[in-house]
Design a protein around this motif. Structure first.
Motif, mmCIF file in Angstrom:
data_model
loop_
_atom_site.group_PDB
_atom_site.id
_atom_site.type_symbol
_atom_site.label_atom_id
_atom_site.label_comp_id
_atom_site.label_asym_id
_atom_site.label_seq_id
_atom_site.Cartn_x
_atom_site.Cartn_y
_atom_site.Cartn_z
ATOM 1 N N ILE A 102 -11.901 -0.743 -4.628
ATOM 2 C CA ILE A 102 -13.011 -0.259 -3.895
ATOM 3 C C ILE A 102 -14.307 -0.511 -4.866
ATOM 4 O O ILE A 102 -15.319 -0.725 -4.347
ATOM 5 N N ALA A 103 -14.137 0.229 -6.008
ATOM 6 C CA ALA A 103 -15.125 0.343 -6.954
ATOM 7 C C ALA A 103 -15.748 -1.306 -7.319
ATOM 8 O O ALA A 103 -16.884 -1.492 -7.403
ATOM 9 N N LEU A 105 -15.871 -3.702 -5.408
ATOM 10 C CA LEU A 105 -16.466 -3.969 -4.318
ATOM 11 C C LEU A 105 -17.869 -3.393 -3.879
ATOM 12 O O LEU A 105 -18.450 -3.723 -3.144
ATOM 13 N N GLY A 106 -18.002 -2.279 -4.765
ATOM 14 C CA GLY A 106 -19.553 -1.720 -4.741
ATOM 15 C C GLY A 106 -19.258 -0.570 -4.034
ATOM 16 O O GLY A 106 -20.397 0.070 -3.783
ATOM 17 N N GLY A 107 -18.324 -0.069 -3.756
ATOM 18 C CA GLY A 107 -17.820 1.376 -3.196
ATOM 19 C C GLY A 107 -17.659 2.651 -4.261
ATOM 20 O O GLY A 107 -17.784 2.272 -5.247
ATOM 21 N N SER A 108 -17.553 3.423 -3.554
ATOM 22 C CA SER A 108 -17.424 4.771 -4.314
ATOM 23 C C SER A 108 -15.895 5.159 -4.273
ATOM 24 O O SER A 108 -15.400 5.422 -2.840
ATOM 25 N N SER A 109 -15.112 5.447 -5.226
ATOM 26 C CA SER A 109 -13.735 5.723 -5.173
ATOM 27 C C SER A 109 -13.371 7.015 -6.386
ATOM 28 O O SER A 109 -14.128 6.845 -7.253
ATOM 29 N N VAL A 308 -5.211 -20.302 -1.155
ATOM 30 C CA VAL A 308 -5.363 -20.564 -2.466
ATOM 31 C C VAL A 308 -4.115 -20.798 -3.202
ATOM 32 O O VAL A 308 -2.816 -20.708 -2.375
ATOM 33 N N ASP A 309 -3.894 -21.344 -4.360
ATOM 34 C CA ASP A 309 -3.040 -21.349 -5.307
ATOM 35 C C ASP A 309 -2.414 -20.118 -5.798
ATOM 36 O O ASP A 309 -3.235 -19.570 -6.810
ATOM 37 N N ALA A 310 -1.507 -19.651 -5.351
ATOM 38 C CA ALA A 310 -1.143 -18.504 -5.843
ATOM 39 C C ALA A 310 -0.246 -18.422 -7.146
ATOM 40 O O ALA A 310 0.682 -19.201 -7.396
ATOM 41 N N ILE A 311 -0.576 -17.679 -8.125
ATOM 42 C CA ILE A 311 -0.322 -17.518 -9.319
ATOM 43 C C ILE A 311 0.440 -16.134 -9.477
ATOM 44 O O ILE A 311 1.636 -16.160 -10.201
ATOM 45 N N ASP A 312 0.221 -15.086 -8.870
ATOM 46 C CA ASP A 312 0.769 -13.772 -8.970
ATOM 47 C C ASP A 312 0.310 -12.888 -7.946
ATOM 48 O O ASP A 312 -0.702 -12.652 -7.943
ATOM 49 N N THR A 313 1.290 -12.517 -6.894
ATOM 50 C CA THR A 313 0.950 -11.910 -5.836
ATOM 51 C C THR A 313 0.573 -10.483 -6.008
ATOM 52 O O THR A 313 0.393 -9.450 -5.321
ATOM 53 N N THR A 314 0.828 -9.650 -7.268
ATOM 54 C CA THR A 314 1.102 -8.437 -7.794
ATOM 55 C C THR A 314 -0.669 -8.076 -7.210
ATOM 56 O O THR A 314 -1.427 -8.509 -7.768
ATOM 57 N N GLY A 315 -0.598 -6.922 -6.593
ATOM 58 C CA GLY A 315 -2.087 -6.370 -6.228
ATOM 59 C C GLY A 315 -2.391 -6.933 -5.130
ATOM 60 O O GLY A 315 -3.817 -6.378 -4.508
ATOM 61 N N ALA A 316 -1.994 -7.884 -4.246
ATOM 62 C CA ALA A 316 -2.932 -8.687 -3.204
ATOM 63 C C ALA A 316 -2.856 -7.529 -2.112
ATOM 64 O O ALA A 316 -4.011 -7.698 -1.601
ATOM 65 N N GLY A 317 -1.853 -7.040 -1.440
ATOM 66 C CA GLY A 317 -1.879 -5.861 -0.679
ATOM 67 C C GLY A 317 -2.874 -5.010 -1.033
ATOM 68 O O GLY A 317 -3.565 -4.444 -0.083
ATOM 69 N N ASP A 318 -2.992 -4.485 -2.070
ATOM 70 C CA ASP A 318 -3.837 -3.586 -2.567
ATOM 71 C C ASP A 318 -5.386 -3.864 -2.520
ATOM 72 O O ASP A 318 -6.343 -3.109 -2.089
ATOM 73 N N ALA A 319 -5.540 -5.123 -2.904
ATOM 74 C CA ALA A 319 -7.026 -5.626 -2.758
ATOM 75 C C ALA A 319 -7.292 -5.709 -1.121
ATOM 76 O O ALA A 319 -8.497 -5.472 -1.017
#
Length: 380
Positions: A102-103, A105-109, A308-319
């Motif tokens: 979120i931060a 992306l310019g948000g406040s967290s 996209v060409d996936a290298i590592d899906t870690t954090g994708a859901g969180d993003a």
């Protein structure tokens, strides 16, 4: 990177919904795609003060509660942990990932959780601060270590986990250690289910969510199932459902739909609708590279992802979660307008897609400009 947009319904009004005090738009040219006109802008971000306290009165706060840990990610994909020649150290933990996302992306967290009073714990607290996340809710445990997770990357970029937490500091957060003043400032309070597995963190989680709800916050829930951490599959299902009906927004993956419904078809809308409780405002089902589905009381649909060409899906859901919450924190009326919701979800899908192009979770989370530029490239 092969980046292909599957839909041209994305509108730059999505960016306009970010805090006006943190963005400057300057119109330059127009990009046309499939009959739509997209103004091209220069986007300038206002730097937050470097004190780890980025929120302002004009920037609605998203408070994320739960675990923060160190991910060790193999430098080579497609092999077992034992075969990995080396690992890349990367900060992670789903709620912390969302806060940083979120931060970025310019948000406040802000983040609330517990780490060890050790080198990794201090490193994680500093990483939050460096990424403009309010870290005043972090607590340090002198008797427990910061959690570690070794992540196996298959050749397709998907992951398997091995956790070291027996117990780790995040499991030991107590209700008395909560920063209730910070919690009550939240417009959105976001959490997962890992913090429900053991006491005392379970009680702290429940107390924090109640305080946020009582103060008027929207509750956002991503169960983020990690089955090896639970005593059994049944206890995981019971724990995840124990707070299900208090959430206003729930995000789950297609695999989690199958798990929670004991093997029913996750692509069947009638199956997904069984998980929709009466007070829920939005249920999201992510489908990896295929995008996501959305369900409200009035409507439902699908928003396609980008390739996209996936290298590592870690954090994708969180993003993805960071992408949608960054929009909702500014404008909750998105939930009442399907067109606006689809735009916000296309932005969120792009956040998730860009994250899989690098290793690690927090290091790979995209900036607002990176998402913006990727979307413009797709329609140019």
């Amino acid at each position: 990177m092969a980046l292909t947009l599957h839909s041209t319904a994305f509108c730059l009004g999505t960016f306009a919904s970010l805090p006006r005090n943190s963005l400057t738009f300057r119109q330059r040219t127009t990009v046309r795609a499939s009959g739509f006109s997209f103004p091209r802008f220069n986007v300038k971000g206002k730097a937050f003060p470097g004190d780890g306290l980025p929120q302002t009165e004009e920037s609605p706060l998203v408070v994320c509660f739960g675990e923060m840990l160190i991910d060790f990610v193999p430098t080579t994909s497609g092999i077992s942990l034992a075969e990995a020649p080396a690992f890349k150290k990367a900060p992670g933990g789903a709620p912390a990932n969302v806060a940083v996302g979120i931060a970025r992306l310019g948000g406040s967290s802000a983040f609330i959780g517990k780490v060890g009073e050790d080198e990794f714990g201090y490193m994680l607290a500093d990483i939050l601060k460096e990424n403009n996340v309010n870290n005043q809710g972090i607590r340090f445990d002198p008797g427990a270590r910061t959690a570690l997770a070794f992540v196996t990357l298959r050749s397709d970029g998907e992951r398997e986990f091995m956790f070291y937490r027996n117990p780790s500091a995040d499991m030991l957060l107590q209700e008395s250690e909560l920063d209730f003043n910070l919690i009550k400032k939240a417009k959105i309070f976001h959490y997962g289910s890992i913090s429900l597995i053991t006491e005392p963190c379970k009680s702290a989680h429940i107390a924090a969510a109640k305080a946020a709800k009582d103060a008027g916050a929207v509750l956002s829930y991503d169960p983020n199932l990690r089955l090896p951490l639970w005593p059994s599959a049944d206890s995981a299902r019971e724990g995840i459902f124990s707070i299900w009906e208090s959430a206003d927004i729930i995000k789950i993956s297609e695999e989690e739909v199958s798990f929670l419904t004991k093997g029913e078809d996750p692509y069947d809308d009638t199956v997904v609708r069984k998980l929709y409780h009466p007070n829920l405002k939005l249920l999201l089902v992510t489908e990896g590279p295929d995008g996501c589905r959305y369900y409200t009381k009035e409507y439902s649909g699908r928003v396609k992802g980008i390739k996209v060409d996936a290298i590592d899906t870690t954090g994708a859901g969180d993003a993805f979660v960071a992408g949608i919450l960054s929009q909702l924190s500014i404008d909750l009326s998105i939930l009442e307008n399907e067109d606006k919701l689809r735009e916000a979800l296309m932005f969120a899908n792009s956040c998730g897609a860009l994250t899989v192009t690098e290793r690690g979770a927090i290091p790979a989370l995209p900036t607002r400009d990176a998402v913006f530029n990727a979307m413009l490239k797709c329609v140019a």
